[in-house]
Design an enzyme around this catalytic site. Structure first.
Site, PDB file in Angstrom:
ATOM      1  N   GLU A 145      34.283  50.072  34.971  1.00 55.40           N
ATOM      2  CA  GLU A 145      33.472  48.951  35.452  1.00 55.40           C
ATOM      3  C   GLU A 145      34.008  48.418  36.788  1.00 55.40           C
ATOM      4  O   GLU A 145      33.243  48.095  37.696  1.00 55.40           O
ATOM      5  CB  GLU A 145      33.448  47.837  34.409  1.00 55.40           C
ATOM      6  CG  GLU A 145      32.453  46.756  34.748  1.00 55.40           C
ATOM      7  CD  GLU A 145      32.448  45.622  33.737  1.00 55.40           C
ATOM      8  OE1 GLU A 145      32.849  45.839  32.568  1.00 55.40           O
ATOM      9  OE2 GLU A 145      32.075  44.506  34.125  1.00 55.40           O
ATOM     10  N   GLN A 146      35.337  48.352  36.901  1.00 60.87           N
ATOM     11  CA  GLN A 146      35.924  47.888  38.166  1.00 60.87           C
ATOM     12  C   GLN A 146      35.556  48.847  39.303  1.00 60.87           C
ATOM     13  O   GLN A 146      35.266  48.424  40.419  1.00 60.87           O
ATOM     14  CB  GLN A 146      37.451  47.747  38.018  1.00 60.87           C
ATOM     15  CG  GLN A 146      38.140  47.141  39.226  1.00 60.87           C
ATOM     16  CD  GLN A 146      37.764  45.682  39.462  1.00 60.87           C
ATOM     17  OE1 GLN A 146      37.379  44.966  38.529  1.00 60.87           O
ATOM     18  NE2 GLN A 146      37.849  45.219  40.698  1.00 60.87           N
ATOM     19  N   ALA A 177      39.045  43.469  43.995  1.00 59.56           N
ATOM     20  CA  ALA A 177      40.275  44.255  43.959  1.00 59.56           C
ATOM     21  C   ALA A 177      39.933  45.720  43.739  1.00 59.56           C
ATOM     22  O   ALA A 177      38.948  46.065  43.075  1.00 59.56           O
ATOM     23  CB  ALA A 177      41.182  43.743  42.846  1.00 59.56           C
ATOM     24  N   SER A 237      43.028  45.253  39.673  1.00 57.06           N
ATOM     25  CA  SER A 237      42.323  44.030  39.301  1.00 57.06           C
ATOM     26  C   SER A 237      42.901  43.423  38.036  1.00 57.06           C
ATOM     27  O   SER A 237      43.092  44.105  37.030  1.00 57.06           O
ATOM     28  CB  SER A 237      40.845  44.328  39.067  1.00 57.06           C
ATOM     29  OG  SER A 237      40.223  43.186  38.510  1.00 57.06           O
ATOM     30  N   GLU A 287      39.656  32.053  45.676  1.00 57.17           N
ATOM     31  CA  GLU A 287      38.654  32.256  44.628  1.00 57.17           C
ATOM     32  C   GLU A 287      38.728  31.099  43.641  1.00 57.17           C
ATOM     33  O   GLU A 287      39.445  31.176  42.642  1.00 57.17           O
ATOM     34  CB  GLU A 287      38.904  33.579  43.881  1.00 57.17           C
ATOM     35  CG  GLU A 287      38.665  34.821  44.704  1.00 57.17           C
ATOM     36  CD  GLU A 287      38.553  36.099  43.851  1.00 57.17           C
ATOM     37  OE1 GLU A 287      38.786  36.027  42.631  1.00 57.17           O
ATOM     38  OE2 GLU A 287      38.233  37.144  44.437  1.00 57.17           O
ATOM     39  N   TRP A 314      36.979  30.266  41.362  1.00 60.31           N
ATOM     40  CA  TRP A 314      36.372  30.576  40.060  1.00 60.31           C
ATOM     41  C   TRP A 314      37.238  31.462  39.173  1.00 60.31           C
ATOM     42  O   TRP A 314      36.914  31.720  38.032  1.00 60.31           O
ATOM     43  CB  TRP A 314      35.032  31.297  40.311  1.00 60.31           C
ATOM     44  CG  TRP A 314      35.224  32.536  41.160  1.00 60.31           C
ATOM     45  CD1 TRP A 314      35.589  33.776  40.720  1.00 60.31           C
ATOM     46  CD2 TRP A 314      35.095  32.639  42.587  1.00 60.31           C
ATOM     47  NE1 TRP A 314      35.696  34.645  41.771  1.00 60.31           N
ATOM     48  CE2 TRP A 314      35.397  33.980  42.929  1.00 60.31           C
ATOM     49  CE3 TRP A 314      34.752  31.732  43.594  1.00 60.31           C
ATOM     50  CZ2 TRP A 314      35.369  34.439  44.247  1.00 60.31           C
ATOM     51  CZ3 TRP A 314      34.724  32.194  44.906  1.00 60.31           C
ATOM     52  CH2 TRP A 314      35.023  33.526  45.226  1.00 60.31           C
TER      53      TRP A 314
HETATM   54 ZN   LIG Z   1      37.935  37.304  39.030  1.00 60.69          ZN
END
Ligand SMILES: [Zn+2]
Length: 255
Positions: free
Chosen positions: A80-81, A102, A107, A166, A168
């Site tokens: 998925e990354q 990332a 990530s 970021e 979030w």
């Molecule tokens: Zn994140």
């Protein structure tokens, strides 16, 4: 005395692993046997590591925030990354992608310890969701250190984390580490370095919270050795986490 044996595998798993451009996640060690659950059952596909998810749902419900705070992205398997990275390159270009996404295996989302959260609204941006610095969202920020979470990518730390601001993205590191990181005003990269000053042979980093004495130590795991033996007091609760760099961090709750 309790005897604990630490092997090189211990470096690459646990709540405190540092995953960034320099230190990739070691797949199948960091997330082997990881148990994943949704932090909010209304979003069954957004998963986190069991303990992180449990603590986060307590926090949001203690704040009465479940109608305002929406999960956007939690655990991501490697594939998925990779997809997110490739799609972002195509849609947003290289400069944007390098800032906010990332590289695969670099990530924090692959650890299950990170989550992106958004303000509830009709249009939520998947890569850069809005999580304001006011209202319930800032209440949330004030509370997270007591619950084991940190705001991972702060504006002032962009040079060190290598990731743009970021607001979030939140990361579970466990208590009391979250509280120490918050009080010192440092990022996880700096904390991992800071803890190296405290070895088992000398004195640990001591914090006293609610009449509990907690001591934190760093144990390097040397390349030349297959295994390190560590002795801990008998009646103590302890936690071990790798730093994903070169050793382990031991957290000891003294009697
Ligand atoms: Zn994140």
């Amino acid at each position: 005395m309790k005897t604990i044996k630490l092997t090189r595998e211990h470096i690459y798993k646990g709540n405190l692993i540092l995953v960034n451009a320099n230190y990739p996640i070691v797949e199948n060690i960091a997330n082997k046997n990881i148990s994943l659950i949704p932090f909010d059952i209304r979003y069954p596909d957004i998963l986190m590591e069991y303990r992180a998810a449990t603590v986060l749902s307590h926090l949001v419900s203690d704040l009465n925030g479940s109608d305002d705070i929406v999960p956007v992205s939690g655990y991501r398997p490697l594939r998925e990354q990779e997809q997110i990275y490739t799609e972002s390159l195509r849609e947003n270009g290289e400069e944007f992608t390098k800032k906010y996404v990332a590289l695969p295996n670099h990530s924090e989302h692959q650890t299950g310890l990170a989550i992106d959260l958004a303000k509830r609204q009709d249009d939520i941006d998947f890569i850069c969701p809005e999580f304001p610095y006011h209202g319930i969202y800032n209440e949330f920020r004030k509370e997270i250190p007591r619950y084991g979470f940190i705001e991972r990518y702060q504006k002032e730390k962009e040079d060190i984390t290598g990731i743009s601001h970021e607001p979030w993205h939140f990361r579970y590191v466990g208590y009391p580490h979250s509280q120490i990181i918050y009080e010192m005003g440092i990022c996880l990269e700096e904390y991992i370095e800071e803890i190296k000053k405290y070895s088992l042979d000398s004195k640990g980093l001591v914090v006293e919270r609610d009449k509990q004495k907690i001591e934190i130590f760093y144990v390097p795991i040397l390349n030349s050795k297959e295994q390190m033996t560590v002795f801990l007091p008998d009646n103590s609760l302890y936690q071990i986490s790798g730093n994903n760099v070169d050793g382990c961090i031991i957290t000891l709750w003294r009697e």
